[in-house]
Structures are given as C-alpha cells and as structure tokens.
Design an enzyme around this catalytic site. Structure first.
Site, PDB file in Angstrom:
ATOM      1  N   ASP A   1     -24.166  89.349  23.872  1.00 32.73           N
ATOM      2  CA  ASP A   1     -24.592  89.932  22.604  1.00 32.73           C
ATOM      3  C   ASP A   1     -25.339  91.245  22.839  1.00 32.73           C
ATOM      4  OD1 ASP A   1     -24.905  89.530  19.640  1.00 32.73           O
ATOM      5  OD2 ASP A   1     -27.012  89.702  20.210  1.00 32.73           O
TER       6      ASP A   1
ATOM      7  N   LYS B   1     -24.355  95.323  21.805  1.00 33.94           N
ATOM      8  CA  LYS B   1     -25.264  96.307  21.205  1.00 33.94           C
ATOM      9  C   LYS B   1     -25.349  97.562  22.074  1.00 33.94           C
ATOM     10  CE  LYS B   1     -27.981  92.766  18.849  1.00 33.94           C
ATOM     11  NZ  LYS B   1     -29.299  92.129  18.630  1.00 33.94           N
TER      12      LYS B   1
END
Length: 926
Positions: A782, A786
């Site tokens: 995750d 980003k």
C-alpha cells in the site's frame, strides 16, 4: 368583382353550400356569384352577428337578428358606411384603455370563464378591451372536423355534434333566460351551417385555405359571446365584437399576415360608433382580408390580435393572461431553477419568442413597440404573481429588483433541427453564391433558422427544421450539380439530430466575456458546439449542439449565468466503510451546501458488488441502507453509470469510487471519455501499468472532465494538491519522504519499551486500523502504491515493480492460509524485529516505516528507517501521517504536511473535499 346580395335563412345557405360543394375548388367563387345574382340586398337589411360564408360574407353589428349580407366593395355598401358615419362618435384613445387577452386554457371551462369575468370586473380601467381565444382544445377540434371531412370520414358529423355539446353544456352552466336561449339558437344555427359546409368539403374531397380559416375561427365566436354575456351579468356595459368586422390583414407569401392599420382603425371607429360601451369582448385569432374574406392570424394568433387592438386604442397596457407566472429565464420543465423575469425589453422578448421560448406569438411585440405600450404576462390561476412586464426600459432602471447589468436575461431552445453545410474552395470570393444557396432553400419553402459562415468564405452552414432538410439538400445538390462535379464545391452535407440553444440579453452588447462564459459552461459540461452565430446587435448568441445534449447544455449555461445551484448527479460505487461514511457526511451537509453555497449534490445511485440502488430523482440518504434492501437490483456497473449520467436535467455527473478494486478502476478511462467526472481514494488506477496511467492523464488534460484522487495518498491530508502547487509555481522537487501508512504509523508509535510487535499489531487490528488481513499493511504494498503515485506526479515514469519494498511480513508467514493463522504464528518472529528496535534505541534512534521518492535519482523505495528522537518523524502520535517535501525552495528545512492519515472519517472527508473542489470547478462559488 363587385356584387351584393342577401341570403335569408339556413335553407338558402345550405343550398348555396351544396351547390358549391359539387364544383372543384377553383370554381367555387363563380358558383357564389351566380347564386348571389338571384337575390337583391335592401339597404335597410338588419345585419347579423352570425358567421359569414367563406367567400365574401361581411357581417357588422352586435346582437342583431339572423340575416346575412354578402359585402365586397359595392357602392351600396359604401353608401351604408357613409350614412352611418354621419352619427359617428369619436372613439377615445389612450391610457383609459386596458387590453386583456385570455388564452384557451383561461376559458377552458365554465368556472374559468366566470373567473375571467371577475378579473375583467376588477379592472379599474375606464375602458376594457378583452380578446379571447377559443375554449381549450376547440381550435384543434375544428381543424379535426376539416381533416375528417376532407378525407371523407363520416365521423365528422359526430365530431361536429361533440363541438355543439361542449359549448351547449358550458353555456347552460353560465347563462340563463333570454341570454341562454339566444346563444343556443345561434350555436345551433352555426353548427348546422358548418355541417352543410363540411358536407361540401366531404363531397369535394379537398378544402381551400379560406374555407379552412372560416371553419376554424368559430371557436372564438362562441367563447367571446359566452364571456360577454357573463360580463354583462356582472353589471358591466359590455358588447362582443367579431374582429372580422374590424381587423383587416394582408396575407403574405410567408404564411403570415400584415395588419392594415389604416383600414382597421377606420373600421374600429365605425364599430364603436354603432356599439358604444365600456367593455368589449372580441374574438382573437380571426380577421378579414381587404376583400372581406375571413382569414386567421395563423396558429397562436390571439396574442397578435390583442397587440394590434392595443396599438389601435393606444392602450395603457396589454395583459396576456396564461397559465404560467410570467416569462422564465429558461423552460422550467427543463431547468427546475428557472426564475421569473420581472421585466424584459421588447428586443429580448422578441429574441426569446423567436427561439422557441413560450413567451408570445413572435409578431405580438411589433404593434405595441410603436407606441411604447407595455405587455404584461400574467397567470390567470395565480393572481398574486405580478408576472413579467415587457417594455422599453429606462436607462438606469433596476429591472424590478433584479440586477440591471445582468447581461443574459434568458435562454431558449429549438429542437428537431438539422444543419446543412455547403463548402468548397470555389465559394471564396465568388459573388452570388450565398444568394444561390438561399434561393434554392426558398424554392422548397424551407425556413432557415440560423446562418453561420466562416470569414474565409470556404463554407456556409445553416439550420433548418429537420422535416425540411431532405428537400433542402436535394435542391442544393441539384442547383450546384455542375459545381460539385467540377470540384468547386466539395460537399453539401447534412448533420441531423441537432438543437439550437440561444442566450438572449440586451446588455450582452456592452458586456465583455459573455461568450467566454457561455462556451466555458458548455465545455465543462462536456458539450460540443457544432455551429455558432451572433448578430452585430449582440442581443443573442446562438449555438447548435447535439439534440441529446440540449437539456444538459441548457442547465449548464443557466447555472453559470444565474445563481441557481451547481447541481451534480452522483453515483457512489462501494458503500463499504468509506463509502457508507461518505454517504452519511453528504446527508449531514446537503442542506448547508444548498442554502449557503448553491451546491446541489444529488446521489442518483449506489452500487456494491452484488446490489445497486437507483433513483430518478434523488436517493433519500437518511434511508439508503434500508432502501438498498427493499429496492435493490442486481448490480451492473454499465447500467449504473448510464443511469447516473442519463438524467438530462442535471448537466454534471460524477462517479465516486470508494473501493480498492482494480476492476472498477479500469472503467475510469471510459467514464472520463463520456464526460463523467471521477473522484476516488482507490489507488489502483494511478499505481497500475504506466501506459494506462499516462493514457488516463492525457485524456484528463485534453478534456474538461475532471479526475480527482487526493485521498489516494494522504486520506484527508492535502498531499497531491501541495505537490501540484509546488510544481505549478515553478519549484523543483528533490525528494519526498514520508510515513504514508496510518496503520504502520500507529504500530511503530506504540512499539516501544517492552511491548512485543505481535501484540501491537493485534491491538491495531482490534481498533480497526489494519485491513482485515494485516499482511496487506505489513507487506508495504500500500505504501509502495502511494510512492509510485507521488513519483508519477513528480514526473518520474516508474512502474510499481521498480519500487523496492521491505516487507514486514516474515517470509514463512507470507503463504499462510488465513489472517487468523497469520496472527497466531506472528509471535514466533517477535524476537527478530525486537532486536532491530533495541539496536536503534541504543543509539538514540526510533524505527519508522517510510516511503521515499528520490526525484534526483529517479527512483523510489519503501523501507524501515532509523530517525533521531528529535526528528519530526519521531514526534508522531497515534496513526498520524507525515510527509516532508524537500525542494529547491525548501531545501534546508523541508515543507512538512502532518495529520491523521487513516480511518474512514478522514478518508471520506478527503473524498468529500474533492467533490466540493469539482463543484467549484463547475461554477459553484468558491
């Protein structure tokens, strides 16, 4: 051809019509002539109010016994007029007169006729002149009689009886005594004569225009007589007028008529000399030619009748009574936020009526403009509404409380038009080409609504009604066959399925930027303009658009020029934790956004993976969960998107993807291409394959469709917008470093002292900070997504696979069958990470899990790093995120953005903020 005669009684009239019916239509006039020569007219004949035959019947007087006088230009008739003129009383003119016009809806029932009589009684004007249309639907019924008879349909007899019954029942409800008996006698007589005429049409199988006009005008005769009797019952000195005795018009070649004001005013004075009264109820729609042949002012001509009478009387004002509160800024059936315009100039009203606004008969304004007589549009069913006044505004007039300088007063549309484009290099500099084009159009009788020509003279395009475009195109190709074959003209092209949108305002001429605002509003609604026209008077700007875009375009431009709400149709994809929280936030803020910020967010659909809820108006967000259960349908993403965008009353559409599904993200390109805005916290699209990301961003830049994804990196923190602000102001990004995971921030902020790693992870999971499977957070994927998003925003062309990621999931547990099994086995590996923490603490450092974008090296990475205890990254608490931007300007001391970076409330809040940013881009006040 001059002659006079009289025909007494229905039998003679029927005999005349029957004789005429046996002849072709071009022999009817000679038939009348032969029949009339058998009779002589007495100069003392009493003149009847009953309808004339369509050839040369002329009737004067009011309330006389039933007899006919056929009148043309005979000397006997002139003598009668001269004798009458000896006793003529001068007709007073001026502001003592008020003119009222009541349409068919206003006199559609007996009760409505009584209401109209009350309105007349309450008018304090010394003189009252009332023009009435036929009762609602009666004119259509009369034309239906003609069509039935012409097509030899026997049902015309029953249809005529239905007309009789309608008026008989209305009269019986309104009148009594002698008034009722007199009216019913006349009505019966008229219907019998009409049946005889219709029988003639039935036998001949065709009808002339004068016959048709004569038949169609009877509805006005009957409504005027009934209303005049009711007005008399109210104690007012009232007479009714058949305007065919007064109003003289000259037919033109364009299926219109021009009033003969000199002759009409002369006849008006003669009529008043014979019928002095305080109130007149006159027939609208009908008139006579100079030869005294009955004619009409064509459909919707009663407004025109009222304006002509107002001009001849030099009246104080003309009031047009209808079933709406006034003239709207746009069609309220298409734009719910349309407002009533308190005033309009004559020119503005003319432009709006020409372009299809339901304002007035297009020619109504011409007669009253000569004498600056205002026209007031009022609602007969809402007397409290002041209506709209059409007049010549004073220089400093503050338009009834509205902004005097508002450049655009209203919008109107015309549907079902087609564009014809004639182009070719041989047109440039050749005199007469445009003349030849429009001569060909004239020859087929087509109406040109709008013309646009490029200054290069390479092409001319114009709009015509779609039903006429084939004839126009064929005529042009025939006229220019030689030029087409020789290549001087390249094509005569037809673009069907178009609509015209016109923005109208007298002050557009003196206001810079009106066109820019108009076209900007259309562009932001993703509407393509096919042709543009603007006259040098600048009273209107006209554009041609696709028919399917018409309502959306109308709403978009209206929202931009008026303080109506910026309305957005919304579809929520994924009503899970974030989606449900967003819906609750929308519910709580909806009223405030509407009242204070003019933003109207309407959730038209909610879809999960299995069930979707659709609404044609707006989903009640206080009950959306139970509505999903009660009214939910099987989820279909394509149908869902079509439904949310399909409401043409709302110009702007946004789909909000609150999932983490790559399948949903794969639809973004298609949605944006279709003009649907996208807002999402879903990272999959921007961190997916580089070529798809570049394709998506290129589409976004090329169109006016917006794609907002602030929440993909920092939940509710302004990370993306801060980065863009730096880049757009010319700063150079050197490095972006941050704790991007609220989950991992919480874990390492609490992984201190004697606490073991697995216990902290279990606590974070219990508090809802982690995904259902904590490995999704601990793997670092995750954070890597980003990092890749920020890298691409910074201009680096990296794939997700280019980012090295240090996973915190122990190698043996990466293949665990379930999250529960993973959590049970995680304590076995606590010692490894405990040693790393102890080593860091021994040297005065803390551990933080960070993502780094190194722009100077064109790389990114995700790893566990050590930071001194006085470093900003070491000062975090809870699940806060922190991002440091090192740039050319912020080199010695990085720009820090810090705040909550996890949780449904802040993530939904970040999405909500993007939705409001979209509303601001679409025209909402910022």
């Amino acid at each position: 051809m001059a002659f006079s005669a009289s025909i007494s009684g229905a039998a003679a009239s029927s005999r005349l019509l029957s004789r005429a019916a046996a002849l072709p239509h071009d022999s009817l006039s000679s038939c009348y002539k032969q029949e009339e020569k058998k009779k002589k007219i007495s100069s003392s004949s009493r003149l009847s109010l009953l309808p004339r035959s369509p050839a040369t019947v002329f009737r004067t007087g009011c309330g006389r016994k039933e007899s006919y006088r056929i009148h043309a230009s005979s000397s006997a008739a002139k003598a009668v007029l001269l004798d009458e003129s000896k006793e003529k009383v001068l007709l007073p003119k001026g502001e003592l007169w008020s003119v009222h016009k009541f349409g068919g809806t206003c006199v559609g029932t007996s009760q409505r006729i009584k209401n109209v009589a009350d309105i007349i009684a309450n008018d304090s004007s010394e003189g009252k002149f009332v023009v009435v249309s036929a009762m609602s639907k009666v004119t259509d019924m009369m034309y239906d009689l003609i069509n039935k008879a012409q097509s030899r349909d026997d049902s015309y007899v029953a249809a005529a009886d239905a007309v009789f019954e309608k008026h008989k029942l209305t009269a019986m409800d309104l009148l009594d005594g002698d008034d009722l008996a007199t009216f019913l006698s006349r009505l019966h007589h008229d219907i019998n004569n009409l049946k005889a005429m219709l029988r003639a049409i039935y036998i001949a199988g065709h009808v002339t225009e004068s016959f048709s006009d004569f038949v169609a005008g009877h509805g006005e005769l009957w409504s005027a007589q009934m209303l005049s009797y009711v007005v008399k019952k109210n104690g007012i000195d009232c007479q009714w007028m058949d305007t065919r005795d007064v109003l003289i018009v000259n037919p033109t070649s364009a299926n219109q008529v021009d009033p003969d004001f000199v002759e009409s005013e002369k006849r008006l004075e003669e009529w008043f000399a014979q019928n002095p009264c305080k109130a007149v109820v006159a027939t609208g729609f009908i008139a006579s030619t100079p030869e005294n042949i009955p004619t009409t002012l064509k459909r919707d001509g009663s407004d025109f009748s009222a304006a002509i009478m107002g001009a001849m009387l030099r009246a104080r004002q003309v009031t047009i009574w209808t079933d709406v509160d006034g003239v709207y800024s746009a069609d309220p059936r298409k734009v719910s936020e349309a407002v009533i315009l308190k005033t309009l100039s004559y020119q503005e009203a003319w432009e709006m009526s020409y372009f299809g606004a339901n304002v007035l008969h297009p020619r109504t304004i011409i007669p009253v403009m000569r004498y600056d007589i205002p026209i007031v549009i009022r609602n007969v069913f809402n007397l409290s509404a002041p209506g709209t006044m059409i007049c010549r505004p004073s220089v400093d007039e503050e338009r009834g409380g509205q902004i005097a300088d508002a450049p655009v007063r209203g919008f109107a549309t015309i549907d079902n038009v087609a564009l014809v484009n004639v182009e070719g290099t041989g047109m440039a500099g050749i005199p007469g080409t445009a003349s030849d084009i429009f001569a060909a159009v004239k020859d087929v009788g087509a109406n040109v609504i709008m013309i646009s020509q490029a200054s290069s003279e390479h092409s001319v395009c114009f709009a015509v009604p779609e039903k006429e475009v084939k004839a126009v195109a064929d005529a042009l190709r025939s006229r220019f066959r030689q030029a087409l074959d020789a290549g001087r003209l390249s094509q005569v092209a037809v673009i069907p399925n178009c609509s015209i949108l016109a923005a109208v305002g007298q002050k557009m001429a003196s206001t810079p930027g009106v066109s820019a605002t108009l076209f900007n509003a259309l562009a932001k609604a993703n509407i393509n303009v096919r042709a543009i026209a603007q006259g040098c008077s600048e009273y209107n700007v006209t554009v041609v658009i696709k028919r399917e875009d018409c309502v959306r375009a109308l709403r978009a431009v209206h929202s931009r020029f008026y303080l109506s709400k910026t309305t957005i149709s919304m579809g929520i994809v994924g009503p899970g934790l974030i989606g449900a929280t967003l819906l609750d936030q929308l519910k709580d803020q909806a009223a405030v956004l509407k009242e204070e910020f003019n933003i109207d967010l309407r959730v038209m659909g909610i879809t999960g993976s299995r069930t979707m809820l659709l609404s044609n108006s707006e989903i009640d967000l206080s009950r959306w969960r139970e509505l999903m259960e009660e009214q939910g349908k099987v989820a279909d993403l394509d149908k869902f998107a079509n439904h949310v965008q399909g409401n043409h009353f709302i110009p702007n559409t946004v789909l909000v993807d609150c999932t983490a599904d790559s399948g949903i993200a794969s639809h973004y390109y298609d949605w944006l291409r279709r003009g649907i805005h996208v807002v999402t916290p879903n990272k999959k699209a921007n961190s997916g394959p580089l070529d798809e990301y570049l394709k998506l961003r290129a589409l976004q830049r090329q169109s006016y469709t917006h794609y907002f994804y602030e929440a993909t990196v920092g939940a509710g923190l302004p990370i993306i917008s801060t980065l863009r602000g730096l880049l757009e102001t010319g700063d150079k990004i050197l490095q972006i470093e941050g704790i991007f995971s609220g989950t991992l921030s919480y874990i390492f902020n609490n992984f201190v002292g004697t606490r073991v790693f697995s216990d902290v992870v279990a606590e974070a999971k219990e508090k809802g900070y982690t995904e259902p499977d904590p490995r999704d957070d601990l793997s670092g994927t995750d954070v890597a997504r980003k990092v890749i998003i920020l890298a691409r925003e910074s201009g680096l062309k990296l794939e997700l696979s280019d980012i090295p990621v240090q996973s915190l999931v122990p190698e043996p547990l990466r293949s665990s069958a379930s999250a529960e099994e993973f959590m049970n086995q995680l304590p076995q590996f606590d010692q490894d990470i405990a040693k790393e923490r102890q080593a860091a603490e021994a040297e005065g450092y803390v551990l933080r899990y960070v993502g780094v974008v190194d722009v100077t090296r064109a790389e990114g990475r995700v790893e566990l790093r050590r930071y001194r205890k006085d470093h900003a990254f070491a000062q975090l608490a809870g699940s806060d995120n922190i991002i440091a931007f090192t740039t050319s300007r912020y080199k010695e001391q990085p720009l820090i953005v810090r705040g909550p970076g996890a949780g449904a409330q802040v993530t939904a809040g970040g999405v909500f903020s993007d939705i409001l940013r979209l509303a601001s881009y679409l025209g909402a006040p910022s």
